[in-house]
Design an enzyme around this catalytic site. Structure first.
Site, PDB file in Angstrom:
ATOM      1  CG  ASP A   1       8.837  -0.116   5.590  1.00 20.96           C
ATOM      2  OD1 ASP A   1       8.351   0.151   4.980  1.00 20.96           O
ATOM      3  OD2 ASP A   1       9.580  -0.841   6.495  1.00 20.96           O
TER       4      ASP A   1
ATOM      5  CB  CYS B   1      -7.568  -7.722   1.915  1.00 20.26           C
ATOM      6  SG  CYS B   1      -6.368  -6.383   1.844  1.00 20.26           S
TER       7      CYS B   1
ATOM      8  CB  VAL C   1      -0.874  -0.056   1.046  1.00 20.69           C
ATOM      9  CG1 VAL C   1      -1.749   1.515   1.549  1.00 20.69           C
ATOM     10  CG2 VAL C   1      -1.890  -1.022   1.042  1.00 20.69           C
TER      11      VAL C   1
HETATM   12  N1  LIG Z   1      -2.156  -5.748   0.055  1.00 21.14           N
HETATM   13  C1  LIG Z   1      -2.874  -5.597  -0.423  1.00 21.14           C
HETATM   14  O1  LIG Z   1      -3.717  -5.733  -1.753  1.00 21.14           O
HETATM   15  C2  LIG Z   1      -3.591  -4.420   0.902  1.00 21.14           C
HETATM   16  C3  LIG Z   1      -4.975  -3.582   0.009  1.00 21.14           C
HETATM   17  C4  LIG Z   1      -5.977  -2.894   0.986  1.00 21.14           C
HETATM   18  C5  LIG Z   1      -5.431  -2.807   2.214  1.00 21.14           C
HETATM   19  N2  LIG Z   1      -4.138  -2.309   2.244  1.00 21.14           N
HETATM   20  C6  LIG Z   1      -3.959  -2.827   4.069  1.00 21.14           C
HETATM   21  O2  LIG Z   1      -3.189  -1.863   4.414  1.00 21.14           O
HETATM   22  C7  LIG Z   1      -1.939  -2.148   5.391  1.00 21.14           C
HETATM   23  C8  LIG Z   1      -0.425  -1.661   4.763  1.00 21.14           C
HETATM   24  O3  LIG Z   1      -0.799  -3.573   3.857  1.00 21.14           O
HETATM   25  P1  LIG Z   1       0.223  -4.646   2.943  1.00 21.14           P
HETATM   26  O4  LIG Z   1       0.486  -4.670   2.144  1.00 21.14           O
HETATM   27  O5  LIG Z   1       1.039  -2.441   2.391  1.00 21.14           O
HETATM   28  O6  LIG Z   1       1.599  -4.636   3.981  1.00 21.14           O
HETATM   29  P2  LIG Z   1       3.077  -4.495   3.728  1.00 21.14           P
HETATM   30  O7  LIG Z   1       3.213  -5.729   4.839  1.00 21.14           O
HETATM   31  O8  LIG Z   1       3.083  -5.072   2.068  1.00 21.14           O
HETATM   32  O9  LIG Z   1       3.616  -3.052   4.432  1.00 21.14           O
HETATM   33  C9  LIG Z   1       4.056  -2.640   5.480  1.00 21.14           C
HETATM   34  C10 LIG Z   1       5.234  -2.133   5.623  1.00 21.14           C
HETATM   35  O10 LIG Z   1       5.159  -1.598   6.713  1.00 21.14           O
HETATM   36  C11 LIG Z   1       6.573  -1.306   7.207  1.00 21.14           C
HETATM   37  N3  LIG Z   1       6.273  -1.003   9.113  1.00 21.14           N
HETATM   38  C12 LIG Z   1       5.709  -2.139   9.570  1.00 21.14           C
HETATM   39  N4  LIG Z   1       5.349  -0.775  10.949  1.00 21.14           N
HETATM   40  C13 LIG Z   1       6.210   0.348  10.598  1.00 21.14           C
HETATM   41  C14 LIG Z   1       6.339   1.257  11.535  1.00 21.14           C
HETATM   42  N5  LIG Z   1       6.218   1.676  12.964  1.00 21.14           N
HETATM   43  N6  LIG Z   1       6.827   1.936  10.397  1.00 21.14           N
HETATM   44  C15 LIG Z   1       7.182   1.851   9.849  1.00 21.14           C
HETATM   45  N7  LIG Z   1       7.242   0.768   9.042  1.00 21.14           N
HETATM   46  C16 LIG Z   1       6.649   0.401   9.420  1.00 21.14           C
HETATM   47  C17 LIG Z   1       7.329  -2.712   7.411  1.00 21.14           C
HETATM   48  O11 LIG Z   1       8.560  -3.163   7.216  1.00 21.14           O
HETATM   49  C18 LIG Z   1       6.478  -2.884   5.693  1.00 21.14           C
HETATM   50  O12 LIG Z   1       7.658  -2.646   4.510  1.00 21.14           O
HETATM   51  C19 LIG Z   1      -3.010  -3.506   5.900  1.00 21.14           C
HETATM   52  O13 LIG Z   1      -3.776  -2.541   7.006  1.00 21.14           O
HETATM   53  C20 LIG Z   1      -3.453  -4.051   4.737  1.00 21.14           C
HETATM   54  O14 LIG Z   1      -4.624  -4.668   5.607  1.00 21.14           O
HETATM   55  C21 LIG Z   1      -3.759  -3.680   1.872  1.00 21.14           C
END
Ligand SMILES: NC(=O)c1ccc[n+]([C@@H]2O[C@H](COP(=O)([O-])OP(=O)(O)OC[C@H]3O[C@@H](n4cnc5c(N)ncnc54)[C@H](O)[C@@H]3O)[C@@H](O)[C@H]2O)c1
Length: 401
Positions: free
Chosen positions: A29, A257, A11
């Site tokens: 990150d 998700c 995201v």
């Molecule tokens: N992947 C999808 O298709 C999707 C779609 C819609 C919504 N979401 C939602 O979006 C959110 C993020 O999902 P994602 O798929 O991008 O996750 P991801 O795991 O791909 O990425 C999250 C990133 O956040 C970093 N991180 C964690 N804690 C941190 C902190 N305290 N400070 C800085 N960086 C930090 C991690 O190192 C990681 O790189 C979730 O709530 C998910 O449910 C995801």
């Protein structure tokens, strides 16, 4: 205007490159390896190219950083960190909490703080705002908004630009600022009356998919018992132009998700005394698919898999992406091993997973197709073993759902 995106995963990085077309963006990150790669123009996310990153970096529009001092003077902060389940399968807000701590401790001026992470209704108002305020070094009063993310990694027809974006502010001013921000790179904006509506809508979208996938997975078991073809039956039902939407059976649900978000809704429902029976049973049906599939494979192979070389084809949770989070392949492999099979897996999109590497697509006694990437030739799958069980509907084997 300076924008900081907390979390550079699926995201966060997607939003970062969109926002960087208009603003100066810091991708923050706490994973050093990801940050180093990003600053070298290497993307780890489908849909974000290394060339796009390099171009933004060269124009000084984007930098990736693990240094929280970089976000101190941001005007807009977007939170995009994981929201998984705890081992007890309850909402786990520890990543959001740590992001809020970083924001509170680092920000030196008031900003608009937008949450894009998926969570239950009330998270922005009752958790994010008080946590940031608790840690705010300068006791700042920020603006808060929600805009749940709908990105579907790997998808090209609906992108961040042309998918309607829900949003709501905790105050009218926050809503106006949020609209101004997203309207620079999103075509369709849809404001709702409260953050709780936006948070609930996001959870319901994914719950809708989860229960419909469970329903079609149960239907696949019914059609098999009745000796009729599930795909032909679904195609027939799909000729109705209204009141029906086709879902396809599968080995289960994966990703960050669909297996997770409905549990956020069920938990908050039950805390408020409302039943969530469909959601709970939907989860169970989807998780039980792996056992059902392995049971079918065992039955077709003389009642035992002892010592058989079984190749699981495709371990990503869906086609054409490398994401293995909550993949159904994991449970299938576990059940196959419990049956005494010698299991390996093939998935060159994933490459390495759980300390193992992708095996060649050949030489097995049994192949179970969990995910079919476009890059994998169907003929090679069919030649990889004398018995091929297909869970995807994309491989024309005589055995499958
Ligand atoms: N992947 C999808 O298709 C999707 C779609 C819609 C919504 N979401 C939602 O979006 C959110 C993020 O999902 P994602 O798929 O991008 O996750 P991801 O795991 O791909 O990425 C999250 C990133 O956040 C970093 N991180 C964690 N804690 C941190 C902190 N305290 N400070 C800085 N960086 C930090 C991690 O190192 C990681 O790189 C979730 O709530 C998910 O449910 C995801």
């Amino acid at each position: 205007m300076k924008v900081a995106i907390i979390g550079q995963g699926y995201v966060g990085l997607t939003i970062a490159v969109s926002a960087a077309e208009k603003f100066k963006v810091v991708g923050f990150d706490n994973n050093e390896k990801i940050i180093t790669q990003l600053n070298n123009g290497i993307s780890h996310i489908e849909g974000v190219s290394g060339d796009a990153l390099k171009s933004l970096i060269s124009k000084n529009r984007y930098i990736a950083s693990t240094d929280s001092a970089e976000i101190a003077d941001s005007d807009v902060i977007v939170i995009a960190v994981p929201t998984p389940l705890t081992p007890e399968r309850r909402p786990d807000l520890t990543y959001i909490e740590s992001a809020c701590k970083t924001i509170g401790q680092s920000l030196e001026k008031t900003a608009l703080i937008i949450n894009e992470s998926t969570s239950y209704p009330g998270t922005l108002r009752n958790f994010i705002k008080p946590t940031i305020e608790k840690f705010s070094t300068h006791k700042l009063q920020h603006q808060y908004a929600i805009s749940p993310e709908r990105v579907d990694p790997g998808r090209t027809d609906f992108t961040q630009k042309n998918t309607a974006r829900l949003y709501a502010g905790l105050t009218p001013d926050a809503a106006i600022l949020t609209r101004d921000f997203y309207s620079t790179f999103c075509d369709i904006l849809y404001e709702v009356s409260s953050p709780e509506v936006a948070e609930a809508a996001k959870l319901f979208e994914n719950t809708f998919r989860q229960v419909n996938i469970a329903l079609v997975n149960e239907f696949a078991q019914i059609t098999h018992a009745l000796g009729i073809n599930v795909y032909e039956t679904l195609d027939a039902a799909d000729t109705k132009p209204y009141g029906f939407m086709k879902f396809s059976p599968s080995a289960g649900v994966g990703g960050h998700c669909i297996p997770v978000d409905p549990t956020y809704l069920a938990t908050v429902a039950e805390e408020h005394g409302a039943p969530a029976t469909f959601i709970r049973r939907g989860n169970e049906v989807n998780l039980e698919m792996s056992e059902y599939i392995v049971g079918r494979v065992v039955a077709d192979n003389g009642g035992s898999l002892q010592g058989k070389r079984v190749l699981v084809v495709g371990v990503a949770y869906k086609a054409n992406i490398a994401d293995v989070r909550e993949t159904a392949a994991e449970l299938i492999i576990e059940h196959l091993r419990n049956q005494g099979a010698v299991v390996s897996w093939h998935d060159e999109v994933v490459g390495n997973w759980k300390g193992e590497s992708s095996s060649p697509l050949q030489g097995a006694d049994i192949a179970v197709v969990v995910t079919k990437h476009d890059s994998v030739d169907e003929k090679i799958i069919l030649a990889s073993a004398p018995y091929v069980f297909d869970t995807t509907g994309k491989v024309s084997s005589q055995y499958g759902l």
